[in-house]
Design a protein around this motif. Structure first.
Motif, PDB file in Angstrom:
ATOM      1  N   VAL A 241       2.474   4.727   4.738  1.00 46.00           N
ATOM      2  CA  VAL A 241       3.417   3.850   4.045  1.00 46.00           C
ATOM      3  C   VAL A 241       2.888   2.426   3.964  1.00 46.00           C
ATOM      4  CG1 VAL A 241       5.658   2.692   4.310  1.00 46.00           C
ATOM      5  CG2 VAL A 241       5.516   5.181   4.439  1.00 46.00           C
ATOM      6  N   TYR A 242       2.345   1.922   5.062  1.00 44.40           N
ATOM      7  CA  TYR A 242       1.810   0.551   5.051  1.00 44.40           C
ATOM      8  C   TYR A 242       0.532   0.463   4.220  1.00 44.40           C
ATOM      9  CZ  TYR A 242       5.196  -1.307   8.336  1.00 44.40           C
ATOM     10  OH  TYR A 242       6.370  -1.751   8.921  1.00 44.40           O
ATOM     11  N   ALA A 243      -0.247   1.561   4.180  1.00 43.24           N
ATOM     12  CA  ALA A 243      -1.442   1.586   3.334  1.00 43.24           C
ATOM     13  C   ALA A 243      -1.037   1.561   1.857  1.00 43.24           C
ATOM     14  CB  ALA A 243      -2.279   2.823   3.632  1.00 43.24           C
ATOM     15  N   ILE A 244      -0.014   2.324   1.505  1.00 39.44           N
ATOM     16  CA  ILE A 244       0.490   2.321   0.129  1.00 39.44           C
ATOM     17  C   ILE A 244       1.028   0.944  -0.228  1.00 39.44           C
ATOM     18  CG2 ILE A 244       2.310   3.225  -1.389  1.00 39.44           C
ATOM     19  CD1 ILE A 244       1.996   5.918   0.090  1.00 39.44           C
ATOM     20  N   ASN A 245       1.708   0.326   0.726  1.00 38.69           N
ATOM     21  CA  ASN A 245       2.224  -1.019   0.493  1.00 38.69           C
ATOM     22  C   ASN A 245       1.080  -2.013   0.265  1.00 38.69           C
ATOM     23  OD1 ASN A 245       4.434  -2.898   0.323  1.00 38.69           O
ATOM     24  ND2 ASN A 245       3.810  -3.675   2.308  1.00 38.69           N
ATOM     25  N   GLY A 246      -0.015  -1.848   1.008  1.00 42.65           N
ATOM     26  CA  GLY A 246      -1.185  -2.690   0.800  1.00 42.65           C
ATOM     27  C   GLY A 246      -1.776  -2.489  -0.587  1.00 42.65           C
ATOM     28  N   PHE A 247      -1.782  -1.242  -1.036  1.00 45.26           N
ATOM     29  CA  PHE A 247      -2.255  -0.948  -2.396  1.00 45.26           C
ATOM     30  C   PHE A 247      -1.373  -1.641  -3.430  1.00 45.26           C
ATOM     31  CE2 PHE A 247      -1.615   1.662  -6.206  1.00 45.26           C
ATOM     32  CZ  PHE A 247      -2.895   1.681  -6.727  1.00 45.26           C
ATOM     33  N   CYS A 248      -0.046  -1.545  -3.253  1.00 47.09           N
ATOM     34  CA  CYS A 248       0.884  -2.189  -4.186  1.00 47.09           C
ATOM     35  C   CYS A 248       0.717  -3.707  -4.178  1.00 47.09           C
ATOM     36  CB  CYS A 248       2.326  -1.814  -3.832  1.00 47.09           C
ATOM     37  SG  CYS A 248       2.734  -0.085  -4.117  1.00 47.09           S
ATOM     38  N   SER A 249       0.445  -4.276  -3.007  1.00 38.30           N
ATOM     39  CA  SER A 249       0.235  -5.725  -2.908  1.00 38.30           C
ATOM     40  C   SER A 249      -1.002  -6.148  -3.680  1.00 38.30           C
ATOM     41  CB  SER A 249       0.110  -6.145  -1.442  1.00 38.30           C
ATOM     42  OG  SER A 249       1.281  -5.824  -0.713  1.00 38.30           O
TER      43      SER A 249
END
Length: 348
Positions: A241-249
């Motif tokens: 989830v945090y990796a996906i959030n980093g991608f979105c950022s």
């Protein structure tokens, strides 16, 4: 007859499920505010399709980041590094090309890897080291912003044909008049940032609602201890989830670069609060376990329609937009508490 009645009752219960109330509230409030704007300023262009499309375009980069933030909040976490990672993305792209001569394609891909890697690292620290998400991501915020300043404290303009082409990409909207297709007046177009925003909303919806990973995300946010007892991969889910959030950022940073065509170490300051408020106003519970991408999309639209009304008014300070957003955020936090209390009583 009884079967039909039971089916209708079951459908009604699903529709009126407390976890949907927040999304209903977001949509209804948006419609109320939009209707007010249409009544007051419809005669001067508020109800045109171009104005409506601009609601998406104005905060598309925040909306892209809010997709990842929605997932983080559903797990019961939070990420204060999103704006700094987006800013770092812009700095990597700008410095990489203008100062090092590296193709923007390469720097974009590298910035995405940096965003995903930093997100995964923060997720691992939260899970394996039991560091609170607030502290972990605040550290990530300082780290990313500090690296931005190390790269350059000056704004770096980006002059590259690819960036110009992506920034200038538009899909014009047409309608049929007297058997011919002509552009809608006033001329209305959808740019690449809006397309990215809508694509991410769709992908986020599919991921959360139609995959095992999405079910795990909701389970972790509902009760991490219960999810662990059920044998769900809690650690992998939180890191992902945090990796996906980093991608979105990082993707949000790319979208922002296409608008400003530059990188600056102080860009998007305070943007993490814009992203979090978009998700919360969109109905995502701060306590975790509840949230939907469609709600987040309307949360972004709500944060766009209020400044639009202020602009059409022409006599109000832009700070009224911040005040209205703060009032909305407070309202939705109160509604959240009421929904949580009601759900607790309902279960008893």
């Amino acid at each position: 007859m009884n079967d039909r009645l039971n089916e209708r009752q079951s459908l009604l219960n699903r529709i009126m499920n407390p976890k949907y109330i927040m999304v209903y509230a977001t949509v209804i409030i948006f419609l109320i505010i939009y209707t007010y704007g249409a009544i007051r300023y419809g005669s001067i262009g508020f109800t045109t399709l171009r104005t409506f499309v601009n609601f998406f375009a104005d905060n598309a980069y925040y909306g892209i980041s809010a997709v990842g933030m929605t997932m983080v909040l559903i797990t019961g976490g939070i990420d204060l590094s999103v704006a700094s990672v987006a800013s770092l993305t812009g700095m990597i792209i700008a410095y990489g090309y203008e100062r090092m001569g590296i193709s923007p394609v390469v720097t974009m891909l590298f910035s995405v890897l940096v965003g995903v890697g930093l997100g995964a690292l923060m997720g691992a620290a939260i899970h394996y080291l039991n560091v609170p998400p607030f502290i972990t991501t605040l550290t990530g915020n300082f780290l990313a912003r500090g690296v931005c300043s190390l790269i350059s404290r000056e704004s770096i303009s980006i002059n590259h044909p690819l960036i110009d082409a992506l920034a200038g990409f538009k899909i014009y909207l047409y309608h049929r008049v007297d058997g011919e297709w002509v552009k809608i007046k006033p001329v209305t177009s959808i740019n690449l940032t809006v397309i990215l925003f809508l694509v991410m909303i769709v992908l986020g919806t599919i991921l959360l609602q139609h995959t095992r990973f999405g079910r795990n995300v909701y389970a972790v946010g509902g009760s991490e201890s219960s999810a662990r007892l059920m044998g769900l991969p809690v650690g992998k889910t939180k890191i992902a989830v945090y990796a996906i959030n980093g991608f979105c950022s990082a993707l949000a940073g790319i979208a922002y670069v296409l608008i400003v065509k530059s990188g600056w170490n102080m860009s998007l300051q305070g943007g993490e609060l814009e992203v979090i408020s978009s998700a919360v106003i969109g109905g995502t519970l701060l306590t975790g376990g509840v949230g939907y991408m469609i709600g987040t999309m309307f949360g972004v639209l709500l944060k766009s329609v209020i400044p639009a009304i202020i602009n059409f008014n022409g006599t109000l300070s832009s700070w009224w937009g911040k005040i209205a957003t703060g009032a909305l955020l407070l309202l939705f936090i109160v509604i959240q508490r009421a929904v949580v209390s009601y759900s607790g009583r309902r279960k008893k």
